[in-house]
Scaffold this active site. Structure first.
Site, PDB file in Angstrom:
ATOM      1  N   CYS A 136       1.024   1.606   2.570  1.00  0.00           N
ATOM      2  CA  CYS A 136      -0.315   1.263   2.142  1.00  0.00           C
ATOM      3  C   CYS A 136      -0.389   1.242   0.626  1.00  0.00           C
ATOM      4  CB  CYS A 136      -1.321   2.274   2.698  1.00  0.00           C
ATOM      5  SG  CYS A 136      -1.190   2.534   4.476  1.00  0.00           S
ATOM      6  N   ALA A 190      -0.852  -1.276   8.776  1.00  0.00           N
ATOM      7  CA  ALA A 190      -0.804  -0.471   9.995  1.00  0.00           C
ATOM      8  C   ALA A 190       0.589  -0.521  10.608  1.00  0.00           C
ATOM      9  CB  ALA A 190      -1.845  -0.967  10.993  1.00  0.00           C
ATOM     10  N   ARG A 225      -4.704  -0.618   3.983  1.00  0.00           N
ATOM     11  CA  ARG A 225      -3.854  -0.194   5.092  1.00  0.00           C
ATOM     12  C   ARG A 225      -2.896  -1.275   5.569  1.00  0.00           C
ATOM     13  NH1 ARG A 225      -5.647   1.535  11.273  1.00  0.00           N
ATOM     14  NH2 ARG A 225      -3.716   2.671  11.763  1.00  0.00           N
ATOM     15  N   ASN A 268       0.193   6.963   1.395  1.00  0.00           N
ATOM     16  CA  ASN A 268       1.044   5.775   1.413  1.00  0.00           C
ATOM     17  C   ASN A 268       2.447   6.230   1.780  1.00  0.00           C
ATOM     18  OD1 ASN A 268       2.527   3.419   0.855  1.00  0.00           O
ATOM     19  ND2 ASN A 268       2.610   3.866  -1.331  1.00  0.00           N
ATOM     20  N   SER A 275      17.101  -0.325   5.241  1.00  0.00           N
ATOM     21  CA  SER A 275      18.065  -0.792   4.236  1.00  0.00           C
ATOM     22  C   SER A 275      19.143   0.251   4.022  1.00  0.00           C
ATOM     23  CB  SER A 275      17.347  -1.069   2.904  1.00  0.00           C
ATOM     24  OG  SER A 275      17.088   0.141   2.217  1.00  0.00           O
ATOM     25  N   GLY A 276      20.196  -0.139   3.304  1.00  0.00           N
ATOM     26  CA  GLY A 276      21.286   0.772   2.972  1.00  0.00           C
ATOM     27  C   GLY A 276      21.157   1.382   1.597  1.00  0.00           C
TER      28      GLY A 276
END
Length: 646
Positions: A2, A54, A52, A78, A371-372
């Site tokens: 968010c 969601a 937001r 957030n 992600s890496g």
């Protein structure tokens, strides 16, 4: 995921609070396209706003600002908490849950366990503001590694904050003035490390930090510290188990992390570069998923930058549903005008361009992408680690460097004995003296300076920003504060720790957060589960680095059980764009409009003649200065949009 914003303690009327909080949250709509909410209590001089996206509990029960069960606390949040079941298990009493959002569990924990204890127990990424209506204080809190951003400023007797700088710039009475220390740091690193920002009086909350604001002012505390973890772990590394046993324990921790990050009420995918880190995350993710995982990669037409073919083969072996997109200079040209508003303050990691395109591609199918990120920083993956680790081998070069170098603040300059050689070298090489000086100084520092000084110097782009600006000193920040002493002689660990403090939160994580959130996409990084970090910190360096000096030994070992070694045992290409050629060709007109435009001409701080020299050398092909130029160009492009005062 968010966007949050707020005002606390500032001298505004109720109407002004209402108007300003709506202005602030409107600038964050891209971070939260699914809804917005505000809370204004003029008598308590507080306004909180939320946009937001969601992800968990899509119902109104997940809307914010959200009240705790007793209504004492209000939060705007957030991020994501991945260990909600464990947090719930620590709560007593018969709590009537309104929904199943992580925010609601976090609030109940704040009430029962206390603010700091709850944050210490939480596993996740977050930036939040928690208002205590009983004690009339506001807590601003950021996650351990800085995955989620939070800017704040003391303003009109109180504090204002927002997920992005543009949220603060929405305040009509906040007069922006450029911070010269921020400019120096930008030119040095191509990012601005926390707590600095591009604006005077505005700070980035540093990772793992709580700032508490009340009538007595603001106080700051750190609730977790990577350096302390490293220091505690140093003595236990020699007692770690054998390599195979350590690898298996790491696999279980990664499985635990990925499993927690797969919790979502919306679709999930993953970024797959074809490198070790992202390939291992995707392998463990597919291993735990009952359906084919969606994976995404970016390719380049230039073969030296392109890893898309490797990613395609990894995806085939893992059985993912794979999508790829090839980036061209035309794509880059279409994006450069938007970079100042996407990245919010000047930011100059050139891989921001393909990252934006990657996020745009993934967001068409999924709302969350793993992600890496952080595999290099936690497991010794960057090639510079190996290059720097042997720098002390030449006693003669160390003596020479001490003779020729002097410290000036945190910049280096050649002393008179060294400067005597510049004129003949300059004539021989056909380059300006300042270019020759930089090259000579770099060689000497690598050979002889202490590691922290050498590392911050040689990982800079304008390695001596004072040569371009009116400032003679690089300001104090994490890289200048003695972190290397924690590791006491282990060069790999020292460099990894330095990157965890600066490069990771202020470059890598900024790039991914802003690029993804621009497209309403949440990203998650399994390596940044702090339990994974704490385990990696306790591993012997020999488990991370093999006899040939290659990093990520233990990750490579795990990945070989999922894909053939030939696919991943290759030199690291990274995620860099072919920026040098783009600036000489398709981006040349754009670059010159900034370097010779009013943004640079009207300021009193940067040496325009030096900037023009660098541009000429680059355009003539007499060196690749693209990365140094990129930081300066992003500063000018940002100023073109925001027009802050010098």
């Amino acid at each position: 995921m968010c966007g949050i914003a707020g005002i606390f303690g500032a001298s505004y009327s109720e109407a002004e609070l209402q108007e300003r909080i709506r202005r602030m949250t409107a600038t964050l709509a891209h971070r939260g396209p699914d809804g917005d909410g505000i809370m204004v209590r003029a008598s308590e001089r507080i306004a909180l706003g939320h946009r937001r996206l969601a992800i968990q509990d899509l119902s109104d029960a997940g809307a914010q600002p959200m009240l705790s069960p007793s209504r004492r606390y209000v939060v705007v949040f957030n991020g994501e908490i991945y260990n909600v079941p464990e947090l719930k298990a620590k709560l007593s009493g018969n709590i009537r849950w309104r929904g199943h959002s992580d925010t609601e569990v976090l609030l109940a924990a704040f009430e029962q366990l206390g603010v700091v204890r709850t944050i210490e127990l939480a596993v996740g990424m977050f930036a939040l503001a928690l208002y205590d209506s009983v004690d009339r204080k506001l807590h601003l809190i950021r996650d351990r590694f800085g995955e989620k951003p939070l800017y704040y400023a003391m303003h009109r007797g109180g504090v204002v904050f927002a997920s992005e700088l543009k949220g603060l710039l929405a305040l009509p009475d906040l007069q922006p003035r450029i911070c010269r220390d921020g400019v120096v740091l930008l030119l040095k690193h191509n990012y601005i490390p926390a707590p600095y920002t591009i604006l005077e009086g505005v700070s980035k909350l540093t990772p793992a930090t709580v700032v508490t604001v009340d009538g007595a002012g603001a106080r700051q505390m750190r609730y977790w510290d990577a350096a302390q973890v490293a220091g505690r772990s140093r003595g236990s590394r020699s007692a770690a188990g054998d390599f195979d046993a350590s690898a298996e324990q790491l696999r279980e921790r990664l499985r635990q992390s990925v499993r927690g990050q797969l919790v979502s009420d919306v679709s999930i995918g993953a970024f797959l570069s074809g490198g070790i880190d992202s390939s291992l995350v995707c392998a463990i993710m597919q291993e735990q998923s009952p359906v084919r995982v969606n994976t995404y990669t970016i390719g380049f037409r230039e073969p030296q930058f392109n890893e898309a073919a490797f990613a395609r083969e990894v995806a085939r072996h893992l059985g993912t549903s794979h999508t790829e997109y090839y980036v061209s200079a035309r794509d880059a040209l279409a994006l450069v005008q938007a970079l100042p508003t996407v990245f919010d303050e000047p930011f100059a990691d050139s891989s921001q361009l393909p990252t934006l395109l990657l996020a745009r591609m993934a967001s068409k199918d999924v709302r969350v992408a793993l992600s890496g990120d952080a595999g290099d920083e936690l497991f010794g993956g960057y090639s510079r680690y190996a290059a720097f680790s042997g720098r002390r081998s030449s006693a003669a070069m160390r003596l020479l460097s001490r003779a020729l170098l002097r410290r000036r603040g945190y910049a280096f300059a050649l002393a008179p004995p060294g400067r005597a050689v510049l004129r003949p070298l300059s004539a021989c090489m056909g380059l300006p003296k300042w270019v020759v000086e930089q090259k000579l100084r770099g060689r000497l520092i690598r050979a002889g300076a202490d590691l922290t000084a050498a590392y911050q110097y040689l990982t800079g782009y304008w390695s001596d920003p004072a040569s371009l600006t009116a400032s003679s000193v690089v300001p104090e920040y994490a890289l200048t504060q003695g972190l290397a002493e924690v590791e006491q002689g282990d060069d790999y660990r020292t460099m990894m720790l330095l990157d965890v403090y600066c490069y990771l939160p202020d470059d890598i994580l900024v790039k991914v957060d802003r690029a993804a959130m621009h497209h309403g996409l949440e990203t998650r990084a399994p390596f940044l589960d702090h339990r994974v970090y704490e385990y990696s910190a306790a591993l012997p360096t020999r488990h991370l680095v093999d006899e040939q000096g290659r990093g990520k030994r233990i990750l490579r070992h795990l990945l070989h059980e999922y894909v053939p070694p030939a696919l991943v045992d290759r030199p690291k290409a990274g995620f860099a764009a072919p920026l040098g050629d783009w600036l000489r060709q398709d981006l040349s007109d754009w670059a010159e409009s900034l370097l010779y435009g009013p943004e640079l001409a009207s300021q009193p701080f940067i040496d325009r003649g030096r900037a023009a020299d660098v541009w000429r050398l680059h355009k003539e092909g007499r060196g690749d200065y693209s990365f140094a130029l990129w930081g300066l160009l992003q500063l000018c492009a940002w100023q073109r949009v925001y027009r802050a005062r010098w």
